[in-house]
Write a protein that holds these residues in place. Structure first.
Motif, mmCIF file in Angstrom:
data_model
loop_
_atom_site.group_PDB
_atom_site.id
_atom_site.type_symbol
_atom_site.label_atom_id
_atom_site.label_comp_id
_atom_site.label_asym_id
_atom_site.label_seq_id
_atom_site.Cartn_x
_atom_site.Cartn_y
_atom_site.Cartn_z
ATOM 1 N N GLY A 80 -16.439 0.316 -24.848
ATOM 2 C CA GLY A 80 -15.368 0.356 -25.896
ATOM 3 C C GLY A 80 -14.454 -1.042 -25.658
ATOM 4 N N ASP A 81 -13.112 -0.878 -26.146
ATOM 5 C CA ASP A 81 -12.296 -2.026 -26.117
ATOM 6 C C ASP A 81 -11.767 -2.053 -24.802
ATOM 7 N N ILE A 82 -11.420 -3.649 -24.450
ATOM 8 C CA ILE A 82 -11.008 -3.907 -23.329
ATOM 9 C C ILE A 82 -9.310 -3.991 -23.516
ATOM 10 N N THR A 83 -8.489 -3.451 -22.756
ATOM 11 C CA THR A 83 -7.229 -3.585 -23.010
ATOM 12 C C THR A 83 -6.207 -4.217 -21.822
ATOM 13 N N VAL A 84 -5.455 -5.237 -21.871
ATOM 14 C CA VAL A 84 -4.821 -5.904 -20.878
ATOM 15 C C VAL A 84 -3.075 -5.478 -20.831
ATOM 16 N N ARG A 85 -2.678 -4.974 -19.620
ATOM 17 C CA ARG A 85 -1.002 -4.653 -19.689
ATOM 18 C C ARG A 85 -0.703 -5.534 -18.397
ATOM 19 N N SER A 86 0.102 -6.355 -18.670
ATOM 20 C CA SER A 86 0.817 -7.179 -17.658
ATOM 21 C C SER A 86 2.229 -6.473 -17.114
ATOM 22 N N ASN A 87 2.760 -7.409 -16.243
ATOM 23 C CA ASN A 87 4.116 -7.036 -15.540
ATOM 24 C C ASN A 87 4.172 -5.807 -15.158
ATOM 25 N N LEU A 88 3.286 -5.264 -14.114
ATOM 26 C CA LEU A 88 3.394 -4.085 -13.751
ATOM 27 C C LEU A 88 3.622 -4.025 -12.120
ATOM 28 N N THR A 89 4.103 -3.054 -11.605
ATOM 29 C CA THR A 89 4.415 -2.838 -9.991
ATOM 30 C C THR A 89 3.862 -1.675 -9.673
ATOM 31 N N ASP A 90 3.345 -1.719 -8.350
ATOM 32 C CA ASP A 90 2.420 -0.639 -7.922
ATOM 33 C C ASP A 90 3.481 -0.204 -6.750
ATOM 34 N N PHE A 91 3.566 1.078 -6.627
ATOM 35 C CA PHE A 91 4.471 1.697 -5.664
ATOM 36 C C PHE A 91 3.254 2.790 -4.556
ATOM 37 N N THR A 92 3.412 2.579 -3.470
ATOM 38 C CA THR A 92 2.683 3.586 -2.618
ATOM 39 C C THR A 92 3.620 4.274 -1.719
ATOM 40 N N VAL A 93 3.891 5.419 -1.640
ATOM 41 C CA VAL A 93 4.725 6.328 -0.971
ATOM 42 C C VAL A 93 4.036 7.270 -0.144
ATOM 43 N N LYS A 94 4.620 7.627 0.941
ATOM 44 C CA LYS A 94 3.849 8.672 2.048
ATOM 45 C C LYS A 94 4.209 10.127 1.159
ATOM 46 N N ASN A 95 3.164 11.035 1.084
ATOM 47 C CA ASN A 95 3.441 12.430 0.850
ATOM 48 C C ASN A 95 4.526 13.027 1.441
ATOM 49 N N SER A 96 5.295 13.724 0.716
ATOM 50 C CA SER A 96 6.531 14.743 1.413
ATOM 51 C C SER A 96 6.532 15.852 0.578
ATOM 52 N N ASP A 97 7.421 16.783 1.155
ATOM 53 C CA ASP A 97 7.722 18.095 0.237
ATOM 54 C C ASP A 97 8.686 17.742 -1.132
ATOM 55 N N THR A 98 9.254 16.558 -0.967
ATOM 56 C CA THR A 98 10.108 16.230 -2.337
ATOM 57 C C THR A 98 9.485 15.333 -3.234
ATOM 58 N N ILE A 99 8.088 14.770 -3.024
ATOM 59 C CA ILE A 99 7.680 13.919 -3.970
ATOM 60 C C ILE A 99 7.362 14.310 -5.345
ATOM 61 N N ILE A 100 6.841 15.444 -5.076
ATOM 62 C CA ILE A 100 6.321 16.204 -6.772
ATOM 63 C C ILE A 100 7.882 16.252 -7.415
ATOM 64 N N ASP A 101 8.850 16.820 -6.853
ATOM 65 C CA ASP A 101 10.298 16.945 -7.628
ATOM 66 C C ASP A 101 10.855 15.676 -8.207
#
Length: 218
Positions: A80-101
């Motif tokens: 299918g079509d190719i879509t390009v989205r720029s100006n993005l930021t990637d966050f990686t955080v350690k899993n915790s008991d509060t991450i879902i909330d």
């Protein structure tokens, strides 16, 4: 007991580019046999002659080339079509008991802005959020009590829609990764849903990555 043919097969399977070149008859058998003499001699723990290796290479029957598969051709043609989205930021955080909330609160904000790019992936030990950089400060504030493992700006997502039967085709992603590797594109992140495939690259690789994916479709 391992034979020269077994060793040749092991080497070719572990190096798919080499196996593909061999299947296309674009490799000099004699030169390759000489190149493999030392590693195969070490594998068998005895001296092996290049002639024996060349014979094994000529007898090797690689699997049917992926690009020649009828199903594969159909899937490639129906990408299918190719879509390009720029100006993005990637966050990686350690899993915790509060991450879902905390993530639930982030979703509330995202629902107010329909044009945002956003993905969330939860792994065993860490979670990943990729989002439009306009919300970077909001995300950092919302996750201020979490442990950040990495934050990367200046990213672009390139997404391609896949045909519905793509999950039944072996080797489809190989075509993408092979082409991207040949073009020297470094992948920062890979995201996949059932019918959509997305790569995340730093801005310097956007043009090469887009061209590489277009070549897969060609």
């Amino acid at each position: 007991m391992k034979t020269v043919s077994n060793c040749v097969e092991d080497i070719l399977i572990s190096q798919p580019y080499l196996e593909e070149a061999l299947s296309r008859n674009i490799i000099n058998f004699s030169a390759l046999a000489i190149e493999l003499t030392e590693p195969i001699s070490q594998m068998l723990k005895k001296e092996v002659k290049p002639g024996a290796i060349m014979m094994a290479l000529r007898r090797y029957n690689p699997p049917v080339a992926l690009s020649n598969s009828i199903k594969m051709k159909r899937v490639i043609q129906n990408l299918g079509d190719i879509t390009v989205r720029s100006n993005l930021t990637d966050f990686t955080v350690k899993n915790s008991d509060t991450i879902i909330d905390n993530h639930a609160k982030i979703l509330e904000r995202i629902n107010q802005e329909s044009k945002l790019f956003y993905t969330f992936t939860r792994g065993i030990h860490e979670s990943n959020i990729i989002i439009s950089s306009s919300l970077k400060s909001f995300i950092e504030n919302q996750l201020q009590n979490e442990t950040f493992l990495a934050v990367q700006d200046g990213l672009t997502a390139i997404s391609i829609n896949l045909p519905k039967d793509n999950s039944k085709i072996a080797g489809l992603y190989y075509h993408f990764f092979k082409r991207l590797a040949w073009e020297g594109v470094v992948l920062y992140e890979v995201i996949s849903t059932t019918n959509e495939f997305t790569i995340l690259v730093e801005d310097e690789y956007v043009d090469k990555a887009f061209t590489a994916i277009k070549k897969v479709k060609a």
